[in-house]
Design a protein around this motif. Structure first.
Motif, mmCIF file in Angstrom:
data_model
loop_
_atom_site.group_PDB
_atom_site.id
_atom_site.type_symbol
_atom_site.label_atom_id
_atom_site.label_comp_id
_atom_site.label_asym_id
_atom_site.label_seq_id
_atom_site.Cartn_x
_atom_site.Cartn_y
_atom_site.Cartn_z
ATOM 1 N N ILE A 25 38.003 40.838 45.181
ATOM 2 C CA ILE A 25 38.742 39.223 45.096
ATOM 3 C C ILE A 25 40.308 39.190 45.061
ATOM 4 O O ILE A 25 41.022 38.590 46.053
ATOM 5 N N LYS A 26 40.857 40.116 44.296
ATOM 6 C CA LYS A 26 42.521 40.404 44.145
ATOM 7 C C LYS A 26 42.862 40.914 45.456
ATOM 8 O O LYS A 26 43.899 40.102 46.097
ATOM 9 N N ARG A 27 42.406 41.798 46.103
ATOM 10 C CA ARG A 27 42.909 42.396 47.357
ATOM 11 C C ARG A 27 42.623 41.249 48.571
ATOM 12 O O ARG A 27 43.575 41.224 49.297
ATOM 13 N N LEU A 28 41.555 40.774 48.447
ATOM 14 C CA LEU A 28 41.468 39.758 49.663
ATOM 15 C C LEU A 28 42.587 38.765 49.547
ATOM 16 O O LEU A 28 42.829 38.282 50.432
ATOM 17 N N ALA A 29 42.799 38.147 48.181
ATOM 18 C CA ALA A 29 43.796 37.211 48.055
ATOM 19 C C ALA A 29 45.044 37.613 48.620
ATOM 20 O O ALA A 29 45.775 36.760 49.120
ATOM 21 N N MET A 30 45.453 38.973 48.484
ATOM 22 C CA MET A 30 46.417 39.587 48.823
ATOM 23 C C MET A 30 46.692 39.550 50.310
ATOM 24 O O MET A 30 47.672 39.218 51.025
ATOM 25 N N GLU A 31 45.498 39.877 51.120
ATOM 26 C CA GLU A 31 45.583 39.788 52.273
ATOM 27 C C GLU A 31 45.522 38.558 52.994
ATOM 28 O O GLU A 31 46.348 38.581 53.935
ATOM 29 N N ALA A 33 47.277 36.182 51.443
ATOM 30 C CA ALA A 33 48.607 35.735 51.144
ATOM 31 C C ALA A 33 49.595 36.548 52.218
ATOM 32 O O ALA A 33 50.421 35.915 52.739
ATOM 33 N N GLY A 34 49.254 37.536 52.810
ATOM 34 C CA GLY A 34 49.942 38.085 53.849
ATOM 35 C C GLY A 34 49.906 37.811 55.232
ATOM 36 O O GLY A 34 50.703 38.292 56.070
ATOM 37 N N ALA A 35 49.051 36.732 55.523
ATOM 38 C CA ALA A 35 48.700 36.190 56.914
ATOM 39 C C ALA A 35 49.416 35.103 56.885
ATOM 40 O O ALA A 35 49.209 34.081 55.990
ATOM 41 N N GLU A 36 50.216 34.821 58.026
ATOM 42 C CA GLU A 36 51.093 33.693 58.321
ATOM 43 C C GLU A 36 50.269 32.386 58.595
ATOM 44 O O GLU A 36 49.184 32.589 59.098
ATOM 45 N N GLY A 37 50.657 31.269 58.196
ATOM 46 C CA GLY A 37 50.032 30.042 58.813
ATOM 47 C C GLY A 37 49.369 29.179 57.631
ATOM 48 O O GLY A 37 49.166 29.786 56.412
ATOM 49 N N THR A 38 48.804 28.196 57.870
ATOM 50 C CA THR A 38 48.169 27.498 56.767
ATOM 51 C C THR A 38 46.646 27.733 56.765
ATOM 52 O O THR A 38 45.934 28.162 57.589
ATOM 53 N N LYS A 39 46.203 27.517 55.389
ATOM 54 C CA LYS A 39 44.708 27.967 55.298
ATOM 55 C C LYS A 39 43.886 26.966 54.435
ATOM 56 O O LYS A 39 44.563 26.296 53.547
ATOM 57 N N MET A 40 42.756 27.105 54.507
ATOM 58 C CA MET A 40 41.868 26.372 53.671
ATOM 59 C C MET A 40 40.701 27.407 53.344
ATOM 60 O O MET A 40 40.430 28.049 54.180
ATOM 61 N N ASP A 87 42.575 32.527 40.102
ATOM 62 C CA ASP A 87 43.442 33.401 39.508
ATOM 63 C C ASP A 87 44.061 34.530 40.368
ATOM 64 O O ASP A 87 45.276 34.816 40.259
ATOM 65 N N ALA A 88 43.180 34.851 41.168
ATOM 66 C CA ALA A 88 43.533 36.027 42.052
ATOM 67 C C ALA A 88 44.782 35.391 43.060
ATOM 68 O O ALA A 88 45.695 36.036 43.477
ATOM 69 N N PHE A 89 44.341 34.245 43.746
ATOM 70 C CA PHE A 89 45.304 33.705 44.703
ATOM 71 C C PHE A 89 46.680 33.466 43.974
ATOM 72 O O PHE A 89 47.676 33.752 44.404
ATOM 73 N N VAL A 233 35.928 46.287 52.867
ATOM 74 C CA VAL A 233 36.784 47.204 53.495
ATOM 75 C C VAL A 233 38.353 46.941 53.715
ATOM 76 O O VAL A 233 38.273 45.785 54.519
ATOM 77 N N PRO A 234 39.354 47.216 53.198
ATOM 78 C CA PRO A 234 40.536 46.705 53.151
ATOM 79 C C PRO A 234 40.989 46.771 54.505
ATOM 80 O O PRO A 234 40.462 47.498 55.626
ATOM 81 N N ASP A 235 41.941 45.621 54.882
ATOM 82 C CA ASP A 235 42.501 45.319 56.160
ATOM 83 C C ASP A 235 41.450 44.779 57.027
ATOM 84 O O ASP A 235 42.165 44.258 58.218
ATOM 85 N N ARG A 236 40.308 44.675 56.905
ATOM 86 C CA ARG A 236 39.519 44.116 58.125
ATOM 87 C C ARG A 236 39.741 42.679 58.320
ATOM 88 O O ARG A 236 40.135 42.130 59.410
ATOM 89 N N LEU A 237 40.075 41.938 57.016
ATOM 90 C CA LEU A 237 40.059 40.457 57.151
ATOM 91 C C LEU A 237 41.716 40.274 57.408
ATOM 92 O O LEU A 237 41.895 39.416 58.567
ATOM 93 N N THR A 238 42.534 41.068 57.140
ATOM 94 C CA THR A 238 44.049 41.167 57.642
ATOM 95 C C THR A 238 43.989 41.134 59.119
ATOM 96 O O THR A 238 44.752 40.331 59.758
#
Ligand code: IP8
Length: 254
Positions: A25-31, A33-40, A87-89, A233-238
């Protein structure tokens, strides 16, 4: 704008009650956070929602007084999971607002009839990422229903200018058969004409893989880019969020 669904299998261990995958969850929140643009953000229930929802048969509507306890427990547990996600976000530096679906959604006979997407749009305008989740909701005809995070994704896709909808799961994408065979590779692209073999084994309280795929195809058919990636798997979402080549499945519409 991007809509991201953190599936219950990516953020919890579905086989163990109330077990979150805190590190993922923490890593996904970081990924995110690292992507530009608005999100829901929307998240699923996993072992905080589905186990007790099934035990108390909440997907059958309010048919018995004994379900009262189940409704309250599932809502409480979902808010616990949501607090972990929130909390993770916050740790990732993302300003977030929690918007529980059970507080704002009305169903009628198992169908969503009221969902104030405007609230979500408003948070985005304030520079805040709204986070909602699958939940127990009130239902005019049946007393209660389980609103899936997928139902919410579809509604937000209809009501907002989202261009990208990413579904984060615990597997590499969408497969040709369900349950997938051992060593089966995911399909890189699926659409309305793709033949997928579904068995009845892959069903939880909010429905089958087939229903999820139908919703994704409906979103893609309205012009959204829809992708399914493995969040474990890290970075797939990124990669999917940044528009890079990604390992996963693209869902096409008609
Ligand atoms: O995991 C279901 O949401 P989903 C939430 O997105 C509950 O289907 C309460 C089971």
């Amino acid at each position: 704008m991007m809509l991201i669904k953190l599936g219950g299998s990516a953020i919890t261990d579905k086989s163990k009650p109330l077990t979150s995958r805190a590190g993922d969850i923490k890593r996904l929140a970081m990924e995110i956070a690292g992507a530009e643009g608005t999100k829901m953000i929307v998240h699923g229930g996993g072992s905080f929602g589905h186990i007790k929802a099934a035990e108390f048969k909440l997907n059958e509507g309010f048919v018995d007084d004994s379900q009262r306890e189940g409704i309250c427990l599932v809502q409480k547990d979902m808010r616990k999971l949501n607090a972990i996600v929130v909390d993770a976000f916050r740790e990732a530096g993302v300003p977030v607002a929690s918007v529980p679906a059970g507080a704002i959604t009305l169903f009628d006979n198992g169908q969503m009839v009221k969902f104030p997407s405007e609230v979500f749009i408003h948070y985005v305008k304030l520079g805040i990422v709204p986070i909602t989740f699958g939940d127990v909701v009130v239902d005019r005809a049946r007393g209660i229903s389980i609103c899936s995070g997928d139902d919410i994704m579809l509604q937000l896709a209809k009501d907002t200018d989202a261009v990208k909808c990413v579904f984060v799961t615990s597997v590499d994408g969408i497969f040709e058969s369900y349950p997938p065979g051992k060593d089966e590779e995911p399909l890189s692209e699926v659409g309305p004409d793709t033949v997928i073999r579904f068995s009845s084994e892959d069903v939880d309280v909010t429905g089958s893989m087939k229903r999820k795929l139908d919703l994704m195809i409906e979103m893609a058919s309205s012009g959204k880019e829809v992708a399914v990636v493995n969040g474990l798997v890290p970075d797939r979402l990124t990669d999917a969020l940044k528009g890079n080549d990604f390992i996963g499945t693209r869902v096409k519409g008609d």
